[in-house]
Every structure is written in structure tokens, then in C-alpha cells.
Design an enzyme around this catalytic site. Structure first.
Site, PDB file in Angstrom:
ATOM      1  N   LYS A 179       0.665  -1.177   0.026  1.00  0.00           N
ATOM      2  CA  LYS A 179      -0.014   0.353   0.402  1.00  0.00           C
ATOM      3  C   LYS A 179       1.331   1.417  -0.131  1.00  0.00           C
ATOM      4  O   LYS A 179       1.718   1.510   0.738  1.00  0.00           O
ATOM      5  CB  LYS A 179      -0.931   0.222   1.109  1.00  0.00           C
ATOM      6  CG  LYS A 179      -0.237   0.412   2.673  1.00  0.00           C
ATOM      7  CD  LYS A 179      -1.219   0.209   3.439  1.00  0.00           C
ATOM      8  CE  LYS A 179      -1.904   1.857   4.344  1.00  0.00           C
ATOM      9  NZ  LYS A 179      -0.537   2.514   4.822  1.00  0.00           N
ATOM     10  N   LYS A 213      -3.662  -9.856  10.271  1.00  0.00           N
ATOM     11  CA  LYS A 213      -3.661 -10.181  12.302  1.00  0.00           C
ATOM     12  C   LYS A 213      -3.983 -10.800  12.776  1.00  0.00           C
ATOM     13  O   LYS A 213      -5.547 -11.061  11.467  1.00  0.00           O
ATOM     14  CB  LYS A 213      -4.073  -8.701  12.587  1.00  0.00           C
ATOM     15  CG  LYS A 213      -3.363  -7.385  12.263  1.00  0.00           C
ATOM     16  CD  LYS A 213      -3.301  -6.076  13.037  1.00  0.00           C
ATOM     17  CE  LYS A 213      -2.592  -4.805  12.233  1.00  0.00           C
ATOM     18  NZ  LYS A 213      -1.389  -4.876  13.160  1.00  0.00           N
ATOM     19  N   GLU A 247      -3.995   5.153  17.155  1.00  0.00           N
ATOM     20  CA  GLU A 247      -2.355   5.522  17.609  1.00  0.00           C
ATOM     21  C   GLU A 247      -1.408   6.422  18.254  1.00  0.00           C
ATOM     22  O   GLU A 247      -2.518   7.357  18.103  1.00  0.00           O
ATOM     23  CB  GLU A 247      -1.718   5.443  15.752  1.00  0.00           C
ATOM     24  CG  GLU A 247      -2.024   4.397  14.715  1.00  0.00           C
ATOM     25  CD  GLU A 247      -1.212   4.602  13.955  1.00  0.00           C
ATOM     26  OE1 GLU A 247      -0.282   4.651  13.628  1.00  0.00           O
ATOM     27  OE2 GLU A 247      -1.364   5.387  12.484  1.00  0.00           O
ATOM     28  N   HIS A 271      -7.295  -0.756   5.679  1.00  0.00           N
ATOM     29  CA  HIS A 271      -6.690  -1.411   6.685  1.00  0.00           C
ATOM     30  C   HIS A 271      -8.395  -0.874   7.216  1.00  0.00           C
ATOM     31  O   HIS A 271      -8.942  -2.434   7.752  1.00  0.00           O
ATOM     32  CB  HIS A 271      -6.793  -0.678   7.847  1.00  0.00           C
ATOM     33  CG  HIS A 271      -4.733  -0.705   7.557  1.00  0.00           C
ATOM     34  ND1 HIS A 271      -4.244  -1.472   6.299  1.00  0.00           N
ATOM     35  CD2 HIS A 271      -3.311  -0.279   7.661  1.00  0.00           C
ATOM     36  CE1 HIS A 271      -3.268  -1.148   6.402  1.00  0.00           C
ATOM     37  NE2 HIS A 271      -3.424   0.098   7.181  1.00  0.00           N
ATOM     38  N   LYS A 371      -3.282  10.204  14.220  1.00  0.00           N
ATOM     39  CA  LYS A 371      -2.748   9.220  15.045  1.00  0.00           C
ATOM     40  C   LYS A 371      -1.993  10.480  16.827  1.00  0.00           C
ATOM     41  O   LYS A 371      -3.029  11.215  16.490  1.00  0.00           O
ATOM     42  CB  LYS A 371      -0.925   9.888  14.047  1.00  0.00           C
ATOM     43  CG  LYS A 371      -0.340   9.021  12.686  1.00  0.00           C
ATOM     44  CD  LYS A 371       0.171   8.945  11.900  1.00  0.00           C
ATOM     45  CE  LYS A 371       0.366   8.711  10.883  1.00  0.00           C
ATOM     46  NZ  LYS A 371       0.511   6.544  11.438  1.00  0.00           N
TER      47      LYS A 371
HETATM   48  P1  NDP Z   1      11.812   3.887   1.325  1.00  0.00           P
HETATM   49  O1  NDP Z   1      11.057   5.255   0.709  1.00  0.00           O
HETATM   50  O2  NDP Z   1      12.638   3.677   2.333  1.00  0.00           O
HETATM   51  O3  NDP Z   1      11.699   3.602  -0.437  1.00  0.00           O
HETATM   52  C1  NDP Z   1      12.526   2.128  -0.404  1.00  0.00           C
HETATM   53  C2  NDP Z   1      13.579   2.422  -1.307  1.00  0.00           C
HETATM   54  O4  NDP Z   1      13.191   2.047  -2.858  1.00  0.00           O
HETATM   55  C3  NDP Z   1      14.663   2.869  -1.100  1.00  0.00           C
HETATM   56  O5  NDP Z   1      15.710   2.077  -0.352  1.00  0.00           O
HETATM   57  C4  NDP Z   1      15.434   3.860  -2.533  1.00  0.00           C
HETATM   58  O6  NDP Z   1      16.022   2.567  -2.512  1.00  0.00           O
HETATM   59  C5  NDP Z   1      14.275   3.119  -3.646  1.00  0.00           C
HETATM   60  N1  NDP Z   1      13.585   4.137  -3.850  1.00  0.00           N
HETATM   61  C6  NDP Z   1      13.207   5.736  -2.696  1.00  0.00           C
HETATM   62  N2  NDP Z   1      12.662   7.200  -3.392  1.00  0.00           N
HETATM   63  C7  NDP Z   1      13.051   6.693  -4.780  1.00  0.00           C
HETATM   64  C8  NDP Z   1      12.825   7.062  -5.931  1.00  0.00           C
HETATM   65  N3  NDP Z   1      11.835   8.127  -6.016  1.00  0.00           N
HETATM   66  N4  NDP Z   1      13.170   6.770  -6.993  1.00  0.00           N
HETATM   67  C9  NDP Z   1      13.590   5.231  -6.730  1.00  0.00           C
HETATM   68  N5  NDP Z   1      13.287   4.659  -6.362  1.00  0.00           N
HETATM   69  C10 NDP Z   1      13.143   5.039  -5.375  1.00  0.00           C
HETATM   70  O7  NDP Z   1      10.361   3.672   1.467  1.00  0.00           O
HETATM   71  P2  NDP Z   1       9.554   2.378   2.302  1.00  0.00           P
HETATM   72  O8  NDP Z   1      10.400   1.032   2.743  1.00  0.00           O
HETATM   73  O9  NDP Z   1       9.537   2.856   3.844  1.00  0.00           O
HETATM   74  O10 NDP Z   1       8.530   1.749   1.401  1.00  0.00           O
HETATM   75  C11 NDP Z   1       8.449   1.026   0.813  1.00  0.00           C
HETATM   76  C12 NDP Z   1       7.030   0.882   0.590  1.00  0.00           C
HETATM   77  O11 NDP Z   1       5.701  -0.179   1.323  1.00  0.00           O
HETATM   78  C13 NDP Z   1       6.873   2.206  -0.185  1.00  0.00           C
HETATM   79  O12 NDP Z   1       5.351   1.652  -0.771  1.00  0.00           O
HETATM   80  C14 NDP Z   1       5.142   2.373   1.204  1.00  0.00           C
HETATM   81  O13 NDP Z   1       4.486   3.006   0.743  1.00  0.00           O
HETATM   82  C15 NDP Z   1       4.587   0.564   1.913  1.00  0.00           C
HETATM   83  N6  NDP Z   1       4.894   0.577   3.055  1.00  0.00           N
HETATM   84  C16 NDP Z   1       5.739   0.925   3.694  1.00  0.00           C
HETATM   85  C17 NDP Z   1       5.845   1.014   5.130  1.00  0.00           C
HETATM   86  C18 NDP Z   1       6.817   1.068   5.869  1.00  0.00           C
HETATM   87  O14 NDP Z   1       6.709   1.081   7.122  1.00  0.00           O
HETATM   88  N7  NDP Z   1       8.164   1.479   6.023  1.00  0.00           N
HETATM   89  C19 NDP Z   1       3.906   0.541   6.012  1.00  0.00           C
HETATM   90  C20 NDP Z   1       3.729   0.547   4.717  1.00  0.00           C
HETATM   91  C21 NDP Z   1       3.619   0.271   3.493  1.00  0.00           C
HETATM   92  P3  NDP Z   1      17.366   2.867  -4.097  1.00  0.00           P
HETATM   93  O15 NDP Z   1      17.746   4.654  -3.599  1.00  0.00           O
HETATM   94  O16 NDP Z   1      18.972   2.667  -3.430  1.00  0.00           O
HETATM   95  O17 NDP Z   1      16.998   2.860  -5.256  1.00  0.00           O
HETATM   96  C1  BG6 Z   2       0.470   1.281   7.832  1.00  0.00           C
HETATM   97  C2  BG6 Z   2       0.332   3.645   7.675  1.00  0.00           C
HETATM   98  O1  BG6 Z   2      -0.067   0.852   7.218  1.00  0.00           O
HETATM   99  O2  BG6 Z   2      -0.051   0.847   9.147  1.00  0.00           O
HETATM  100  C3  BG6 Z   2       0.847   3.921   8.419  1.00  0.00           C
HETATM  101  O3  BG6 Z   2       0.851   3.284   6.627  1.00  0.00           O
HETATM  102  C4  BG6 Z   2       0.139   3.633  10.323  1.00  0.00           C
HETATM  103  O4  BG6 Z   2       0.669   5.149   9.260  1.00  0.00           O
HETATM  104  C5  BG6 Z   2       0.560   1.585  10.343  1.00  0.00           C
HETATM  105  O5  BG6 Z   2       1.594   3.460  11.202  1.00  0.00           O
HETATM  106  C6  BG6 Z   2      -0.345   1.136  11.879  1.00  0.00           C
HETATM  107  O6  BG6 Z   2      -0.009   0.032  11.662  1.00  0.00           O
HETATM  108  P1  BG6 Z   2      -0.163  -1.265  12.726  1.00  0.00           P
HETATM  109  O7  BG6 Z   2       0.330  -2.379  12.839  1.00  0.00           O
HETATM  110  O8  BG6 Z   2       1.043  -0.699  13.793  1.00  0.00           O
HETATM  111  O9  BG6 Z   2      -1.523  -0.482  13.857  1.00  0.00           O
END
Ligand code: NDP
Ligand code: BG6
Length: 521
Positions: A179, A213, A247, A271, A371
Site C-alpha cells: 500500500k 492480523k 495510534e 485497513h 495519530k
Molecule cells: P523507502 O522510502 O525507504 O524506499 C525504499 C527504497 O526505494 C529506497 O531505499 C530507495 O532505494 C528506493 N527509492 C526511494 N525513492 C525512490 C525513487 N524516487 N525512485 C526510485 N527508487 C526510490 O520506502 P519504504 O521502505 O518505507 O516503503 C516501501 C513501500 O512500502 C512504500 O510503497 C510504502 O508506502 C510501503 N509501506 C511502507 C511501510 C513502512 O513501514 N515503511 C508500511 C506500509 C507500507 P535506492 O535509492 O537504493 O534505489
Molecule cells: C500503515 C500506515 O499502513 O499502518 C501507518 O501507513 C500506520 O501510518 C500503520 O502507522 C499502522 O499499522 P499497525 O500494524 O502498527 O497498527
């Protein structure tokens, strides 16, 4: 009828642990496979994907023939990737980290850098995959996990298709999409079309970690495996339903994403609407992914569209101000790193929703999420109607609290039923008492562990189908757009709740007008 033994799920009813383990409930080890993570240098890979795979390995639920290729643009070696993932796993498990398990697991981790929009990079990736599949004997079964920012989904999906990597020739090819799935109806449809050009629906796993969950899955078991509740699960006996996901965390380091998303896109489109569907759906004829997802779609299609001319009676928005949480001062949303000082992004929303069908006619569903609230809590509470006749009214001064059934998603996962019981003694005096089932001490898989396992098993039950994503956007896109068009009023009302509180006072009004009240956080 013969009485069978009670079986232990590690759960706990009214403090009494029931012993025994039901055969047939053990989890199967999936067939050999590999996982290719796109965005492997990112936060999600560090915090969730690799720690979850490590735990599955540590509890013997990964196939023995298995490997991971991490990919991202950053060029790093296999050993640097392994070192960085070791830190991540240590952070996730602290004292449960096992050096010896890690040694074996880490040898299954590889890294290759990929420019997501460069086609040749996928030829290199394919060659590496084919070589490692031979070494590890994973029979061509692959999962592609898109853990990149959403802007990168499209080039990755297209290039996997062009390079022939989506074709199921001799092994399955599943793709996991994180997502947010689009930011409105049009972008979600576009993403579905992009996916469909390279992958068939049975290969596509759209993530919603709430569906994984334990207690969310248990909603269906509880409703449809017990004859006690289903007969009263309707407008004749239920007054209203509340769904709360609150949260304590603020926006953390995710302002870049959150500023354009806001709470409705972040929490409701996925969710909370999934929780709504599980609570409100009709029983499917059989318990399989397609039937369950068919029933969920029917719920979404029955949700009454929001009346855009009368939003205050259905919606309350909020944004957190500074406040005190666990004795510490925390900043207002507008002072968080990366957030505009004039931001009009909502961090709290309460919605009143109606489901226009026979079962739910006239029963409001009140949904809220925010939040920086006082408690971390996710629960569904079913508020039953009061008893039809108060035969105790001449002996008791107080009114009788109606029954409430609480499905606790987190923390303290479990189910509680509030009912009335007489005090001991000769006076007629009733108390609300709680009958409680808790998963405390139970063996639970984390949401990410569960969905990774299901994806390896080819079970799509806990993933969202293309029409499920689109139908929730059909409902929410007009609402989000209308609320955004009102930004001229938002700077005036935001911030409107203190960090550490239970949300904006206007949210209390939403229920008060209907003669109801939220359950306390
Ligand atoms: P990040 O922002 O940490 O990005 C992941 C990787 O993608 C980076 O390490 C980078 O690697 C690459 N990246 C970042 N920006 C760009 C860009 N503009 N163009 C190309 N590559 C890019 O993301 P997250 O790991 O936080 O999240 C990944 C996905 O999961 C997203 O879609 C997010 O919405 C979803 N998500 C994340 C959650 C979380 O808790 N983090 C929770 C729920 C969903 P590099 O520069 O080495 O290519
Ligand atoms: C993610 C949202 O999908 O769910 C976050 O992007 C949020 O903003 C999270 O904090 C909450 O997940 P959980 O499992 O911690 O309730």
C-alpha cells in the site's frame, strides 16, 4: 452428542488456560521458492520483510530450498547487504536473535543493484535468478516484492513483464504490491491495468497487513463457526458498530508520503474498510479466497455514498497539536520534520457510514482513526440494542447498559463480551461484567510473516482483489476531493486536538447527536 476435548490455541479464557493441541492446525512448510525484493535498501525491507523472513526461518516455516535477492539502485555487495540486514534483524528481535540461525539464514541473502526503469537491468536480474535457482534448487518459484515508493511500481511491473519474468513457465511467479494502492480511483485503475498487462490476477498479491492480523482473521471464524452470534448479527439486535484504530505514534519520518496522503488514504481506504467488510459481510458459501472476496465487494457496493452537501453530519477531521505523551513533550504535526508549517493534512478522521442492505439497514457504523492519540488500540465494538422491556425499573434507579461485544485487534488480541450480572446479596443491583478471551501467550505470527507465508502457499484470502481496491476508492475519492477543496477552512480549524488526547471534540459531537458515545480509548 459425544463431547470432544477442548483444544489449546495458547489462548486464555477468563484467565483459565485450556490444554491440548488440535491436530491439523499446524502450518505447512511452503514449496521451495525465492523472494526478490525491489527497494531492498529501504525502511520496509529493514523493519518488516527481512525480520519476518528470518523469523519464519527460525521457527522452521521457510522451505529449506530458499533464497532472497535484494535489489535497489544503491550499489552494495552481498556481504554489505547481509551485514546491514543483520543489524535490522538484531534491532527487531534483540534477545531473541540467534547468531547460529543468522549464520545459516544470511547465506541465503544476495543483493544486486537495479535501475528500475532500465530494461537491461532485468536481463541481468534474470541471469542471476536462474543461476541461484540452480544453486538453491528453488524450482523457479518466485515472489517479487515491491517495497519501493509507489512511483516506482509501474516501471518495475512493466519491465518484469518485458523481460519475461512474469511468465509462469515451470514455477509460480507471484507479485506483492504494498500500500498505498493508488491515490484515487483513477490511479488505482491505472495500476490495476498496468499489473494486468504483465500478470494474471491469481499472481497478484495486494497487501493489507491488517488482514493478516490474527484477530482480524478471527472475525470470520467467530461469526461463522459459532451459531450463537450470527442470528443476532443484524439490524434487529445491533444498535450500532464502532471501528477504532488509534495510534500513539506521530508521522515519524514519513512526512514526504503522509503530507500528500493524509489519514483517509493512509488508514481508511485499506485497513479500516477491510475491517468494515469483515464485520458486515454475509457468510460465504465456502471458505476460500474468491468467495470471501466476493462477499467483501458486496459490502463495499452497499455502502451509502457520502452526501457531499452535508459533510459535517458524517465526517470530522483533525490534526494533532503539540502535547504530552508518557510525560514527554511532543511537537505538533506542523512542526514535524518535513511537514509544512501551514499543512492542512488531516491526521485524524471520524466517519459515519451506512450500509444499505437488509442486514444493516438503519445501523450506523462509526469509524475513527488518528495519530498521536492517547492509546494504541485497534478494535471493533458491536453495540447491541437495549433490552426491550425494563422489568427492573421500579427497583433500580440506573438504566441497564446494553451488551457490547468487542473484537480486540491489538494490543491484547482477543474478544470481550460485556453483559449484565447481578451483584451478590439481596438487593437487585446489576453490574456490567466482562467475559474475556485473550490470545495472550498464544503463538502468533506477525502480519508480515503471515502474508509472506500465504504468498508462498498461493493463498490470496488475506490479499485485496483488484475490484476491492477500486470499490473503496469509488467511495472515498469524492469525499477526499471535497474535503481537500475545503482547505480554506482547514488552516483555521487545524490543529484541533492535542497530542495524547482522544481526538477532536467535534468527533464526540458526531455520536452525541445520535444519542451515542464512543467507547473510551
Ligand atoms: P523507502 O522510502 O525507504 O524506499 C525504499 C527504497 O526505494 C529506497 O531505499 C530507495 O532505494 C528506493 N527509492 C526511494 N525513492 C525512490 C525513487 N524516487 N525512485 C526510485 N527508487 C526510490 O520506502 P519504504 O521502505 O518505507 O516503503 C516501501 C513501500 O512500502 C512504500 O510503497 C510504502 O508506502 C510501503 N509501506 C511502507 C511501510 C513502512 O513501514 N515503511 C508500511 C506500509 C507500507 P535506492 O535509492 O537504493 O534505489
Ligand atoms: C500503515 C500506515 O499502513 O499502518 C501507518 O501507513 C500506520 O501510518 C500503520 O502507522 C499502522 O499499522 P499497525 O500494524 O502498527 O497498527
Amino acid at each position: 452428542m459425544a463431547e470432544g476435548p477442548l483444544h489449546d490455541m495458547g489462548g486464555n479464557v477468563s484467565g483459565k488456560v485450556i490444554l491440548g493441541t488440535k491436530p491439523g492446525c499446524r502450518m505447512d512448510i511452503p514449496a521451495p521458492c525465492s523472494v526478490v525484493i525491489f527497494g531492498a535498501s529501504g525502511d520496509l525491507t529493514r523493519r518488516k520483510i527481512i525480520p519476518s523472513l528470518y523469523r519464519l526461518f527460525a521457527i522452521d516455516l521457510l522451505p529449506s530450498s530458499f533464497f532472497v535477492i535484494g535489489t535497489a539502485r544503491t550499489p552494495i555487495s552481498d556481504s554489505a547487504f547481509r551485514d546491514s540486514m543483520q543489524e535490522a534483524v538484531k534491532d527487531a528481535f534483540s534477545e531473541d536473535f540467534s547468531e547460529s540461525s543468522w549464520q545459516v539464514f544470511s547465506e541465503m541473502l544476495y543483493y544486486t543493484s537495479v535501475e528500475y526503469d532500465v530494461q537491461d537491468a532485468y536481463v541481468g536480474l534474470r541471469d542471476k535468478l536462474l543461476a541461484l535457482e540452480k544453486t538453491h534448487g528453488t524450482r523457479g518459484n518466485r515472489i517479487y516484492y515491491l517495497a519501493t515508493p509507489p512511483a516506482v511500481y509501474e516501471p518495475v511491473i512493466k519491465n518484469l513483464g518485458i523481460a519475461g519474468l512474469s511468465k509462469e513457465d515451470g514455477g509460480y511467479r507471484h507479485i506483492v504490491i504494498e500500500k498505498p494502492f493508488g491515490s484515487d480511483l483513477e490511479s488505482a485503475r491505472h495500476l490495476n491495468r498496468t499489473l494486468a498487462a504483465s500478470f494474471a490476477e491469481h499472481q497478484i498479491y495486494r497487501m493489507d497487513h491488517y488482514l493478516a492480523k490474527e484477530t482480524v482473521q478471527n472475525i470470520l471464524m467467530f461469526r461463522f463457526a459459532n451459531s450463537l452470534f450470527e442470528p443476532v448479527w443484524n439490524m434487529r439486535y445491533i444498535d450500532h458498530v464502532q471501528i477504532t484504530v488509534s495510534e500513539t505514534l506521530g508521522v515519524e519520518h514519513r512526512a514526504g508520503y503522509y503530507e500528500t496522503a493524509g489519514v483517509i488514504r493512509d488508514m481508511f481506504q485499506n485497513h479500516i474498510f477491510q475491517l468494515l467488510a469483515m464485520t458486515a459481510m454475509e457468510p460465504p458459501a465456502i471458505f476460500n479466497a474468491e468467495s470471501v472476496r466476493d462477499e467483501k465487494i458486496k459490502v463495499f457496493k452497499s455502502v451509502r455514498p457520502f452526501n457531499l452537501e452535508d459533510l459535517p453530519s458524517q465526517v470530522v477531521e483533525g490534526q494533532y497539536d503539540k502535547g504530552t505523551m508518557e510525560g514527554k513533550e511532543v511537537p505538533a504535526y506542523r512542526n514535524e520534520p518535513g511537514v509544512s508549517p501551514e499543512s492542512t493534512t488531516p491526521t485524524y478522521t471520524a466517519l459515519k457510514v451506512h450500509i444499505d442492505n437488509w442486514r444493516w439497514s438503519g445501523v450506523p457504523f462509526y469509524l475513527r482513526s488518528g495519530k498521536r492519540l492517547s492509546m494504541r488500540k485497534a478494535e471493533i465494538s458491536i453495540h447491541f440494542r437495549p433490552v426491550p422491556h425494563l422489568m427492573f425499573s421500579h427497583t433500580m434507579e440506573e438504566s441497564i447498559e446494553p451488551n457490547v461485544l468487542i473484537l480486540r485487534v491489538q494490543p491484547d488480541e482477543g474478544i470481550g463480551l460485556h453483559f449484565q450480572a447481578k451483584n451478590s446479596g439481596s438487593r437487585v443491583c446489576l453490574n456490567t461484567v466482562l467475559m474475556n478471551f485473550s490470545y495472550q501467550n498464544a503463538f502468533l505470527l506477525d502480519g508480515y510473516e503471515r502474508v509472506l507465508l500465504d504468498c508462498m502457499q498461493g493463498d490470496q484470502m488475506l490479499f485485496v482483489r483488484s475490484d476491492g481496491e477500486e470499490q473503496t476508492w469509488v467511495l472515498l475519492t469524492p469525499l477526499i476531493e471535497r474535503l481537500a477543496a475545503d482547505t480554506d477552512v482547514r488552516p483555521g480549524i487545524f490543529p484541533n486536538y492535542s497530542a495524547g488526547s482522544s481526538g477532536p471534540v467535534q468527533a464526540e459531537e458526531l455520536l452525541k447527536r445520535d444519542g451515542r458515545a464512543w467507547r473510551p480509548l
